[in-house]
Design an enzyme around this catalytic site. Structure first.
Site, PDB file in Angstrom:
ATOM      1  N   SER A 182      43.544  44.059  46.857  1.00 54.82           N
ATOM      2  CA  SER A 182      42.505  43.830  45.877  1.00 54.82           C
ATOM      3  C   SER A 182      41.325  43.167  46.556  1.00 54.82           C
ATOM      4  O   SER A 182      41.512  42.279  47.390  1.00 54.82           O
ATOM      5  CB  SER A 182      43.030  42.966  44.724  1.00 54.82           C
ATOM      6  N   GLU A 183      40.116  43.613  46.225  1.00 51.83           N
ATOM      7  CA  GLU A 183      38.900  43.175  46.920  1.00 51.83           C
ATOM      8  C   GLU A 183      38.719  41.683  46.996  1.00 51.83           C
ATOM      9  O   GLU A 183      38.102  41.179  47.928  1.00 51.83           O
ATOM     10  CB  GLU A 183      37.657  43.692  46.183  1.00 51.83           C
TER      11      GLU A 183
END
Lengths: 53, 219
Positions: free
Chosen positions: B52-53
């Site tokens: 996840s970023e």
């Protein structure tokens, strides 16, 4: 460096089970590492130390 | 022109189908929206590492009700749980993973996909729209494979798979495969290859709902 390379080989003295490394303490996430080789640290190699391991 | 009756896939069914194509050992980013459903359909016999970023690697969705950690969320602001072996890192490292080609597969939503694989998913060009592109542009060009999960047509019946984008571009020539509620399409040099269609769908009917030329590769 691991981020920049196509292939990263990590030489480690110790491997542990999943979950033993605190997620906050990981410096190089496994996405950047393709191979792990475990090598005993020099001080426990035969002939290099005057005390038994 | 025949109009057979066909079964449109639900969002869950599209997610389930896409999850099948994620191989064991893959590092995967699931885009905000439809693609996050894929996490539920990743089978337990596969090791898949979700990225996840905002700086998470190796997490799974949804803690049980009442057990949410308010400080542990993914880029889509959903509560998650970490798997053993997970790690946290800052945005710079996270985007290095995305832009540096370390993500095996990203699954993104789309407003439009063009025949050459151009993707538009961050803006419809509306003047008052919030410019919330997020990490989509980085994922689109950085991930080794880009899957798109989308409905085949808009709510007003317009095609989303088009010969050329009319919306602002997220990434050029970047989409590898499209999963819709009607079919699966491989985006190749030879063109848009339809490899699967829903039951009851005829190729001609599918072509009618699409704004770019399709090639029947279902045999």
């Amino acid at each position: 460096m691991a981020m920049a390379a196509d292939v990263t080989i990590a030489q480690v003295s110790q491997t542990v089970d999943l979950g033993e490394l605190d997620p906050e303490h990981v410096i190089t996430p496994g996405i950047f590492v393709q191979h792990v080789v475990q090598v005993q640290p020099a001080s426990t190699s035969t002939g290099l130390s005057d005390t038994a391991a | 022109m025949s109009h057979t009756s066909y079964t449109v896939l639900t969002r869950d069914q599209i997610a389930e189908r896409a999850a099948q194509d994620i191989p064991d050992g893959a590092y995967v980013n699931l885009g905000i929206g439809l693609p996050t459903k894929i996490a539920q359909y990743l089978s337990n016999d596969k090791d898949v590492f979700l990225h996840s970023e905002n700086g998470l690697l190796a997490f799974r969705p949804s803690p049980a009700k009442g057990e949410e950690d308010p400080e542990l969320i993914n880029a889509g602001k959903e509560y998650v749980t970490m798997l053993d072996g997970g790690s946290y890192f800052h945005h710079g490292d996270s985007f290095a993973m995305m832009r540096g080609g370390h993500i095996d597969i990203c699954v993104l939503g789309a407003f439009q996909v063009a025949a050459n694989g151009d993707l538009a998913n961050w803006s419809t060009g509306a003047e008052d729209a919030i410019p919330a592109v997020g990490g989509a542009m980085d994922l689109a060009v950085g991930a080794k494979k880009v899957f798109v999960m989308t409905n085949h047509i808009t709510k007003t019946g317009d095609p989303k798979i088009v010969s050329e984008l009319t919306y602002p571009v997220t990434g050029k020539n970047c989409v590898d495969r499209i999963y819709t509620d009607l079919c699966v399409i491989d985006v190749t040099d030879k063109g848009l290859l339809v490899t699967e269609m829903v039951d009851g769908m005829s190729f001609l009917d599918l072509q009618e709902l699409t704004g770019a030329m399709l090639i029947d590769a279902t045999q």
